[in-house]
Design a protein around this motif. Sequence first.
Motif, PDB file in Angstrom:
ATOM      1  N   LEU A   2       0.820  -1.206   0.000  1.00 57.87           N
ATOM      2  CA  LEU A   2       0.000   0.000   0.000  1.00 57.87           C
ATOM      3  C   LEU A   2       0.859   1.263   0.000  1.00 57.87           C
ATOM      4  O   LEU A   2       0.581   2.228  -0.711  1.00 57.87           O
ATOM      5  CB  LEU A   2      -0.929  -0.002   1.221  1.00 57.87           C
ATOM      6  N   VAL A   3       1.935   1.238   0.815  1.00 56.71           N
ATOM      7  CA  VAL A   3       2.827   2.397   0.869  1.00 56.71           C
ATOM      8  C   VAL A   3       3.523   2.599  -0.473  1.00 56.71           C
ATOM      9  O   VAL A   3       3.710   3.729  -0.938  1.00 56.71           O
ATOM     10  CB  VAL A   3       3.858   2.234   2.002  1.00 56.71           C
ATOM     11  N   GLY A   4       3.936   1.501  -1.106  1.00 61.81           N
ATOM     12  CA  GLY A   4       4.578   1.599  -2.407  1.00 61.81           C
ATOM     13  C   GLY A   4       3.689   2.259  -3.436  1.00 61.81           C
ATOM     14  O   GLY A   4       4.136   3.094  -4.236  1.00 61.81           O
ATOM     15  N   ARG A  17       3.403  12.694  13.580  1.00 60.61           N
ATOM     16  CA  ARG A  17       2.904  11.330  13.527  1.00 60.61           C
ATOM     17  C   ARG A  17       4.018  10.332  13.228  1.00 60.61           C
ATOM     18  O   ARG A  17       3.820   9.119  13.345  1.00 60.61           O
ATOM     19  CB  ARG A  17       1.803  11.198  12.475  1.00 60.61           C
ATOM     20  N   PHE A  18       5.201  10.791  12.831  1.00 58.95           N
ATOM     21  CA  PHE A  18       6.305   9.894  12.545  1.00 58.95           C
ATOM     22  C   PHE A  18       7.171   9.619  13.779  1.00 58.95           C
ATOM     23  O   PHE A  18       8.135   8.878  13.698  1.00 58.95           O
ATOM     24  CB  PHE A  18       7.193  10.467  11.434  1.00 58.95           C
ATOM     25  N   THR A  19       6.823  10.243  14.909  1.00 59.64           N
ATOM     26  CA  THR A  19       7.654  10.088  16.091  1.00 59.64           C
ATOM     27  C   THR A  19       7.759   8.629  16.521  1.00 59.64           C
ATOM     28  O   THR A  19       8.826   8.158  16.910  1.00 59.64           O
ATOM     29  CB  THR A  19       7.095  10.934  17.262  1.00 59.64           C
ATOM     30  N   GLY A  20       6.647   7.890  16.453  1.00 59.73           N
ATOM     31  CA  GLY A  20       6.656   6.486  16.864  1.00 59.73           C
ATOM     32  C   GLY A  20       7.005   5.519  15.753  1.00 59.73           C
ATOM     33  O   GLY A  20       6.975   4.302  15.955  1.00 59.73           O
ATOM     34  N   LEU A  21       7.338   6.042  14.578  1.00 60.06           N
ATOM     35  CA  LEU A  21       7.634   5.176  13.442  1.00 60.06           C
ATOM     36  C   LEU A  21       8.837   4.286  13.705  1.00 60.06           C
ATOM     37  O   LEU A  21       8.853   3.115  13.322  1.00 60.06           O
ATOM     38  CB  LEU A  21       7.881   6.038  12.197  1.00 60.06           C
ATOM     39  N   SER A  23      10.026   4.328   3.476  1.00 64.87           N
ATOM     40  CA  SER A  23       8.844   4.417   2.621  1.00 64.87           C
ATOM     41  C   SER A  23       7.756   5.276   3.255  1.00 64.87           C
ATOM     42  O   SER A  23       7.082   6.051   2.578  1.00 64.87           O
ATOM     43  CB  SER A  23       8.299   3.021   2.322  1.00 64.87           C
ATOM     44  N   THR A  24       7.584   5.148   4.571  1.00 62.10           N
ATOM     45  CA  THR A  24       6.562   5.941   5.252  1.00 62.10           C
ATOM     46  C   THR A  24       6.918   7.424   5.239  1.00 62.10           C
ATOM     47  O   THR A  24       6.049   8.289   5.053  1.00 62.10           O
ATOM     48  CB  THR A  24       6.373   5.454   6.696  1.00 62.10           C
ATOM     49  N   ALA A  42       6.418   8.695   1.677  1.00 59.34           N
ATOM     50  CA  ALA A  42       4.988   8.775   1.395  1.00 59.34           C
ATOM     51  C   ALA A  42       4.356   9.966   2.108  1.00 59.34           C
ATOM     52  O   ALA A  42       3.382  10.544   1.622  1.00 59.34           O
ATOM     53  CB  ALA A  42       4.289   7.494   1.827  1.00 59.34           C
ATOM     54  N   GLY A  43       4.925  10.349   3.264  1.00 56.19           N
ATOM     55  CA  GLY A  43       4.405  11.486   4.008  1.00 56.19           C
ATOM     56  C   GLY A  43       4.850  12.829   3.486  1.00 56.19           C
ATOM     57  O   GLY A  43       4.445  13.868   4.016  1.00 56.19           O
ATOM     58  N   GLY A  44       5.701  12.845   2.458  1.00 58.84           N
ATOM     59  CA  GLY A  44       6.082  14.090   1.817  1.00 58.84           C
ATOM     60  C   GLY A  44       7.495  14.553   2.059  1.00 58.84           C
ATOM     61  O   GLY A  44       7.877  15.636   1.611  1.00 58.84           O
ATOM     62  N   MET A  45       8.333  13.773   2.744  1.00 56.51           N
ATOM     63  CA  MET A  45       9.699  14.215   2.995  1.00 56.51           C
ATOM     64  C   MET A  45      10.560  14.000   1.758  1.00 56.51           C
ATOM     65  O   MET A  45      10.387  13.021   1.020  1.00 56.51           O
ATOM     66  CB  MET A  45      10.300  13.454   4.174  1.00 56.51           C
TER      67      MET A  45
END
Length: 254
Positions: A110-112, A133-137, A158-159, A162-165
């Motif tokens: 899904l992330v891909g 929201r990426f703090t716990g990634l 990938s996350t 996908a989040g825009g970085m």
Amino acid sequence: MGSDILLFAGIGFMAQLVDGALGMAFGVITNALLLSFGISPAAASASVHAAKIAIGGASGLSHLAFRNVDGVLIRRLVVPGVIGGIVGALLLSWVPGEAIRPFVAVYLLLVGVLILRGAWKQRKAEKRSHPRRFTGLGLVGGFLDAVGGGGWGPIVTSTLVAGGMTPRFAIGSVNLAEFFVAVAISAVFFATIGLVHVETIIGLVLGGVLAAPLGAYLSKRVPGRLLMIAVAGGIILLSAHMIIHALPELWALS
């Protein structure tokens, strides 16, 4: 032993070239190959993470040299990543990694797709995103990396992308953070199962360290959109491969 070291050096070079450029796949590639050679999941994961200490250090320093690292992101990934890695390594002795991989594979698929979609809408300006929201990634990435023998890069990088970085900042930061996660995971494995398959570790380190600067250079020079497409393609292929191989296990469980 010499021929084994050369074989694993070739594997380490190829895997780290991909990992350094795309921010993922060293653990997945090497762990899959070690498992195919008949090495147990725990021993394979232990060997891969022991090699990642030297390789991750070399790769992280290379990304620092090419200014691909974001300090804020590093701080948000390292501590939870170490905690997740320690917990995952401790659980690996009685929780089969194969039971978790199918769910990880679906998530990665899904992330891909999301990354591939985002590649066509990428803004021209580079972006250093620090969403909370990426703090716990790192916690999830570290845990699944230890249990599955690989996955820190595919999950975390990938996350983030996908989040825009911006891909090169995500890739460089994730590579540097992986060094600290690998140290923690390796320490747990060393305390529980000891140092195993030394020739494998030596070979992976030799090949991976040689490839680290080249991978970091490719990460900086390859255009962002092209890099996102490559990351998405790699994740989709990887997740599809994992799903196909997990089908017999899921059928058996049902």
